[in-house]
Design a protein around this motif. Structure first.
Motif, mmCIF file in Angstrom:
data_model
loop_
_atom_site.group_PDB
_atom_site.id
_atom_site.type_symbol
_atom_site.label_atom_id
_atom_site.label_comp_id
_atom_site.label_asym_id
_atom_site.label_seq_id
_atom_site.Cartn_x
_atom_site.Cartn_y
_atom_site.Cartn_z
ATOM 1 N N GLY A 1 -6.500 -2.911 7.197
ATOM 2 C CA GLY A 1 -5.365 -2.192 7.767
ATOM 3 C C GLY A 1 -4.362 -1.680 6.763
ATOM 4 O O GLY A 1 -3.428 -0.964 7.143
ATOM 5 N N LEU A 2 -4.533 -2.013 5.470
ATOM 6 C CA LEU A 2 -3.552 -1.570 4.482
ATOM 7 C C LEU A 2 -3.614 -0.068 4.240
ATOM 8 O O LEU A 2 -2.594 0.569 4.002
ATOM 9 C CB LEU A 2 -3.764 -2.319 3.164
ATOM 10 C CG LEU A 2 -3.131 -3.708 3.070
ATOM 11 C CD1 LEU A 2 -3.546 -4.394 1.780
ATOM 12 C CD2 LEU A 2 -1.616 -3.615 3.148
ATOM 13 N N GLY B 1 1.785 -5.726 6.712
ATOM 14 C CA GLY B 1 1.019 -4.593 7.205
ATOM 15 C C GLY B 1 -0.481 -4.757 7.210
ATOM 16 O O GLY B 1 -1.195 -3.760 7.351
ATOM 17 N N HIS B 2 -1.011 -5.978 7.088
ATOM 18 C CA HIS B 2 -2.463 -6.137 7.082
ATOM 19 C C HIS B 2 -2.852 -7.479 7.690
ATOM 20 O O HIS B 2 -2.018 -8.371 7.869
ATOM 21 C CB HIS B 2 -3.015 -6.034 5.653
ATOM 22 C CG HIS B 2 -2.677 -7.213 4.798
ATOM 23 N ND1 HIS B 2 -1.448 -7.380 4.203
ATOM 24 C CD2 HIS B 2 -3.413 -8.306 4.443
ATOM 25 C CE1 HIS B 2 -1.430 -8.511 3.517
ATOM 26 N NE2 HIS B 2 -2.611 -9.096 3.642
ATOM 27 N N ILE C 1 -5.090 2.059 -6.409
ATOM 28 C CA ILE C 1 -4.543 1.464 -5.183
ATOM 29 C C ILE C 1 -5.410 0.308 -4.708
ATOM 30 O O ILE C 1 -4.906 -0.763 -4.340
ATOM 31 C CB ILE C 1 -4.408 2.545 -4.094
ATOM 32 C CG1 ILE C 1 -3.370 3.589 -4.510
ATOM 33 C CG2 ILE C 1 -4.018 1.926 -2.761
ATOM 34 C CD1 ILE C 1 -3.312 4.789 -3.602
ATOM 35 N N LYS C 2 -6.732 0.509 -4.712
ATOM 36 C CA LYS C 2 -7.630 -0.560 -4.276
ATOM 37 C C LYS C 2 -7.476 -1.794 -5.160
ATOM 38 O O LYS C 2 -7.460 -2.932 -4.666
ATOM 39 C CB LYS C 2 -9.076 -0.067 -4.306
ATOM 40 C CG LYS C 2 -9.416 0.952 -3.238
ATOM 41 C CD LYS C 2 -9.522 0.313 -1.872
ATOM 42 C CE LYS C 2 -10.740 -0.558 -1.754
ATOM 43 N NZ LYS C 2 -10.921 -1.086 -0.384
ATOM 44 N N ARG C 3 -7.356 -1.582 -6.446
ATOM 45 C CA ARG C 3 -7.198 -2.709 -7.366
ATOM 46 C C ARG C 3 -5.873 -3.429 -7.134
ATOM 47 O O ARG C 3 -5.779 -4.648 -7.283
ATOM 48 C CB ARG C 3 -7.273 -2.202 -8.804
ATOM 49 C CG ARG C 3 -7.050 -3.274 -9.862
ATOM 50 C CD ARG C 3 -7.143 -2.674 -11.252
ATOM 51 N NE ARG C 3 -6.786 -3.643 -12.276
ATOM 52 C CZ ARG C 3 -5.548 -3.880 -12.679
ATOM 53 N NH1 ARG C 3 -4.539 -3.205 -12.140
ATOM 54 N NH2 ARG C 3 -5.296 -4.774 -13.622
ATOM 55 N N ALA D 1 0.828 -1.206 0.000
ATOM 56 C CA ALA D 1 0.000 0.000 0.000
ATOM 57 C C ALA D 1 0.861 1.253 0.000
ATOM 58 O O ALA D 1 0.596 2.208 -0.741
ATOM 59 C CB ALA D 1 -0.933 -0.006 1.208
ATOM 60 N N GLN D 2 1.905 1.268 0.812
ATOM 61 C CA GLN D 2 2.788 2.430 0.858
ATOM 62 C C GLN D 2 3.488 2.635 -0.478
ATOM 63 O O GLN D 2 3.673 3.771 -0.924
ATOM 64 C CB GLN D 2 3.813 2.259 1.972
ATOM 65 C CG GLN D 2 4.736 3.459 2.143
ATOM 66 C CD GLN D 2 5.703 3.284 3.295
ATOM 67 O OE1 GLN D 2 5.686 2.267 3.975
ATOM 68 N NE2 GLN D 2 6.535 4.270 3.524
ATOM 69 N N LEU D 3 3.865 1.549 -1.139
ATOM 70 C CA LEU D 3 4.513 1.648 -2.445
ATOM 71 C C LEU D 3 3.574 2.269 -3.471
ATOM 72 O O LEU D 3 3.957 3.186 -4.213
ATOM 73 C CB LEU D 3 4.958 0.258 -2.894
ATOM 74 C CG LEU D 3 5.604 0.164 -4.273
ATOM 75 C CD1 LEU D 3 6.924 0.916 -4.290
ATOM 76 C CD2 LEU D 3 5.813 -1.294 -4.664
#
Length: 340
Positions: free
Chosen positions: A254-255, A234-235, A187-189, A111-113
């Motif tokens: 949590g992502l 992270g999730h 991002i969601k995809r 997610a951060q990437l």
């Protein structure tokens, strides 16, 4: 922690903003005077600068109207669209289409990437667009003599400048909204994935399938039908036990959560081990930061009421970020760093 109004009024942020604005105005006046000084001489240069300032304060600003500013802002918005600023949106979409080829899906924090990629791309594109629009808009109008259709109307120079500013701001806002919606979908995809339960040990523990380059372990609480997997990249996932004894794994959670601050209270102990509110003062003017003495009973203790040991089980740990500073009372060996 400061509230907004406490920061604005209590911490003198509003006063500081006014002082900074006044300082910028004074610097601008001095720079304009120096330019006029080189062109017309001391007295005439001062007269020219003060005349412009007087006309701005006494004539332009009092006679400026919102209606004319809105009309000029709308015109600037339409001109920007005619100059094909939407090409920036097309470039951004093309970048999103091919970004998946180059972004590492096996990163420890996907997610951060993805968020870093879209934020960087959006920032650069919108900043470059704003620079080109603001720098070349008026010169292009003057070159093409289209500015004459505006200056011949009963409008003031202040209204022209403000209209351009608000018009270009509207263009940038429109692009940011569009890019934001596209970025969220991208991002969601990229981060949404599914797991299934691959194996179970009895009725309480199990493991998920290996998908999106990772797998999870989970443990169900006895008597409960809902559990949570361990944290990987992270999730986590919510695991539910069905009536027939099978398990279903929910979407990742949590992502996309930002850092949630957990505030605590700090107290210190002195050389005798007694609780005190502040540590040692080493001579700094600011009393916000205090020190504790090394090789002594002095200590600094943080207490977090919202954190309990029951939240961290099976080897889980609490990540803590600290910023520490060492102050030497003796010079010692200046080459060797402070240990510990």
């Amino acid at each position: 922690m400061w509230g907004y109004f406490q920061w604005l009024i209590g911490e003198w942020a509003l006063v500081q903003g006014v002082l900074v604005t006044a300082g910028i105005a004074i610097v601008a006046f001095v720079v304009c005077y120096l330019i006029s000084l080189a062109k017309w001489g001391p007295s005439e240069g001062f007269y020219q600068v003060t005349r412009v300032v007087y006309e701005l304060i006494a004539r332009d600003l009092p006679n400026t109207t919102i209606k004319r500013i809105y009309a000029l802002a709308r015109l600037a918005f339409q001109e920007a669209l005619r100059r094909r600023v939407l090409v920036v949106m097309a470039v951004f979409i093309i970048g999103l289409l091919f970004a998946g080829w180059f972004l590492d899906a096996g990163s420890s924090n996907v997610a951060q990437l993805y968020i870093s990629f879209v934020m960087t791309g959006t920032s650069y594109l919108v900043i470059l667009l704003g620079l080109f629009l603001s720098c070349f808009s008026l010169p292009t109008d003057i070159k093409n003599k289209t500015i004459q259709t505006i200056t011949t109307k009963p409008v003031r120079s202040t209204e022209i400048v403000l209209g351009r500013i608000f018009g270009f701001t509207a263009v940038g806002t429109m692009l940011l909204v569009g890019m934001g919606r596209l970025s969220y979908g991208f991002i969601k995809r990229g981060i949404v994935h599914e797991h299934e339960v691959e194996s179970t040990e009895g009725a309480a523990e199990g493991a998920t399938t290996y998908d999106a380059r990772h797998a999870h372990q989970f443990r169900m609480i006895e008597g409960e039908a809902v559990g949570v997997t361990d944290t990987v990249k992270g999730h986590t996932h919510v695991v539910r036990r069905q009536d027939d004894g099978s398990f279903t794994v929910g979407p990742p959670e949590g992502l996309l959560n930002a850092r949630i601050p957990i505030f605590g209270k700090l107290h210190m102990t002195d050389r005798s081990g007694n609780v005190v509110q502040k540590g040692l003062n080493v001579g700094y003017e600011s009393e916000y930061q205090t020190f504790i003495e090394g090789n002594s009973p002095m200590s600094a203790v943080w207490t977090f009421p919202a954190v309990s040991a029951s939240q961290f089980q099976d080897g889980e740990f609490l990540p803590i970020e600290m910023s520490l500073q060492a102050f030497r009372t003796l010079k010692g060996d200046v080459v060797t760093g402070v240990r510990g």
